[in-house]
Design an enzyme around this catalytic site. Sequence first.
Site, PDB file in Angstrom:
ATOM      1  N   GLU A   1       1.022  -1.217   0.502  1.00 25.33           N
ATOM      2  CA  GLU A   1      -0.265  -0.227   0.209  1.00 25.33           C
ATOM      3  C   GLU A   1       0.708   0.823   0.008  1.00 25.33           C
ATOM      4  O   GLU A   1       0.923   2.276   1.226  1.00 25.33           O
ATOM      5  CB  GLU A   1      -0.805   0.202   1.090  1.00 25.33           C
ATOM      6  CG  GLU A   1      -2.285  -1.006   1.243  1.00 25.33           C
ATOM      7  CD  GLU A   1      -2.605  -1.142   2.134  1.00 25.33           C
ATOM      8  OE1 GLU A   1      -2.768  -0.498   3.465  1.00 25.33           O
ATOM      9  OE2 GLU A   1      -3.801  -2.196   1.625  1.00 25.33           O
TER      10      GLU A   1
ATOM     11  N   GLU B   1      -5.128  -8.508   0.773  1.00 25.02           N
ATOM     12  CA  GLU B   1      -5.910  -7.810   2.359  1.00 25.02           C
ATOM     13  C   GLU B   1      -7.296  -7.607   1.948  1.00 25.02           C
ATOM     14  O   GLU B   1      -7.589  -7.121   1.722  1.00 25.02           O
ATOM     15  CB  GLU B   1      -5.185  -6.888   2.840  1.00 25.02           C
ATOM     16  CG  GLU B   1      -3.913  -7.618   3.547  1.00 25.02           C
ATOM     17  CD  GLU B   1      -2.948  -5.763   4.112  1.00 25.02           C
ATOM     18  OE1 GLU B   1      -3.635  -5.164   4.703  1.00 25.02           O
ATOM     19  OE2 GLU B   1      -2.004  -5.601   3.992  1.00 25.02           O
TER      20      GLU B   1
HETATM   21  C1  FCB Z   1      -3.533  -2.134   5.986  1.00 28.53           C
HETATM   22  C2  FCB Z   1      -2.626  -2.281   6.231  1.00 28.53           C
HETATM   23  C3  FCB Z   1      -2.873  -3.637   7.467  1.00 28.53           C
HETATM   24  C4  FCB Z   1      -3.757  -3.326   7.906  1.00 28.53           C
HETATM   25  C5  FCB Z   1      -5.378  -3.394   7.694  1.00 28.53           C
HETATM   26  C6  FCB Z   1      -5.868  -2.997   9.018  1.00 28.53           C
HETATM   27  O1  FCB Z   1      -4.361  -0.874   5.065  1.00 28.53           O
HETATM   28  O2  FCB Z   1      -2.470  -2.640   5.286  1.00 28.53           O
HETATM   29  O3  FCB Z   1      -0.864  -3.213   7.758  1.00 28.53           O
HETATM   30  O4  FCB Z   1      -3.096  -2.171   9.198  1.00 28.53           O
HETATM   31  O5  FCB Z   1      -5.386  -1.739   6.677  1.00 28.53           O
END
Ligand code: FCB
Length: 454
Positions: A171, A360
């Site tokens: 990210e 994620e």
């Molecule tokens: C994302 C991050 C991860 C965690 C989640 C909840 O943006 O990549 O590390 O903090 O959010």
Amino acid sequence: MRLADFGDDFTWGVATAAYQIEGSPDADGKGPSIWDTFTHRRNWRGKTPIADGTTGDEATDSYRRYAEDIALIRDLGFSAYRFSLSWPRIQPTGSSRVNRAGLDHYRRVIEECLANGIEPWVTLYHWDLPQGLQDTGGWTNRETAHRFTDYAQIVGEALGDLVEHWMLFNEPLNIVISGHLVGNFAPGKRSLPAYFASLHHVNLATVWGSHALRSATSGADIGTTQYLTPPVGGGPGPLADLAARSADAVLNRAFVEPIIGRGYPWEEAGLLRGVRAYIRDGDLDEMTADLDFLGVQYYTRLRAPFLPIPGLWTVPQFGGGGADDAPTTSLGWEIMPEGLGMVLDAMHAYDHFPRLVVTEGGASFDDRVVDGRVHDPARIAYYSSHLAEVAAARERGVPVDGYFAWSLLDNFEWALGLVPRFGLVYTDYATQARIIKDSGYWFAEQLGGSARPG
Ligand code: FCB
């Protein structure tokens, strides 16, 4: 919808990040990272930038408990583990000297995964820049992109015989916007020049790092991950549309398009022209990363109300983007599964990425242990509804072939500290006991893992 319907080629994994789980900040020659520095910073009132004043000094103690964590992943039935390498464990100051003990640690973690039938999916950079590089400007200094390229080469050569799946960055949006513009994440900068400089340098590092990793490995599957959101504009008539387009340019396109040779989308958000001060002749001509997949990370949609700020037109916010009664997680993030389908379609529409992987997705709720169990039906509902979107995208022909739950276990949630709980496994921070939540059992049952409520 059953998980088995995704077929045998679909990758099921869980994700974590070094600073959020490892602890042991000084072990075996590790140097400090910007998150070590940031979490220990105090203002004149004695307050730290972390909501509950905690740090990642201990976190889930996974630097020492990695074997226990990997056994849990196996018992939950997952076949892949996405974790990140702490750069300052491998290069304590971020340049030249390589710390063998750091590389050896990750070799042991990787070997433990392989011994348990779990594919390691390794992220090179999940936000913990060596402090030594921050001292010379961090991501605002173009040199840091060169140092990242060297680091990619080093880890590729050292671990490429065991690791097939790689991700360069986690990210960039959070590195650049949270770290250099909003300042709620390390290194805590709040300036437009820092934002523009870090944006271009992280994008350059993605491109250069991909080529270095490719040349240092053979047969590797290389990707990078992006935080993506379908911004929904607010405001009267066409102004809402202007706000949404501008937010899309700043939040999504400015991170995806420059690394696939399309330059910066400044026609939609004139503000982005500020990045030109950091672009050198020739940069944009050769800016195409060598990627086998794009990691899509989606949690919620951001609201982008129209604001009369020339060249920007909006300041995106968390929080319910739709109806006032839209359901939210414990962090107030709107639960909007359709958004995942929307960002998958948007990335597919570039007609550039051979594959997409959801690297994620997940939700924080106020979990409680009651009689040794954690009942988290809302999290199960979150995963079912988001996975239904992935299944629907596949039906539409979007080549998405994996899903990683954030997270294996409750961990240090950056500026929010230890309060948010994102895990499939509950962490009792007082004892470091791990307690599988109902959502963990839900996956185990469907993925053929052995974990069952006792
Ligand atoms: C994302 C991050 C991860 C965690 C989640 C909840 O943006 O990549 O590390 O903090 O959010």
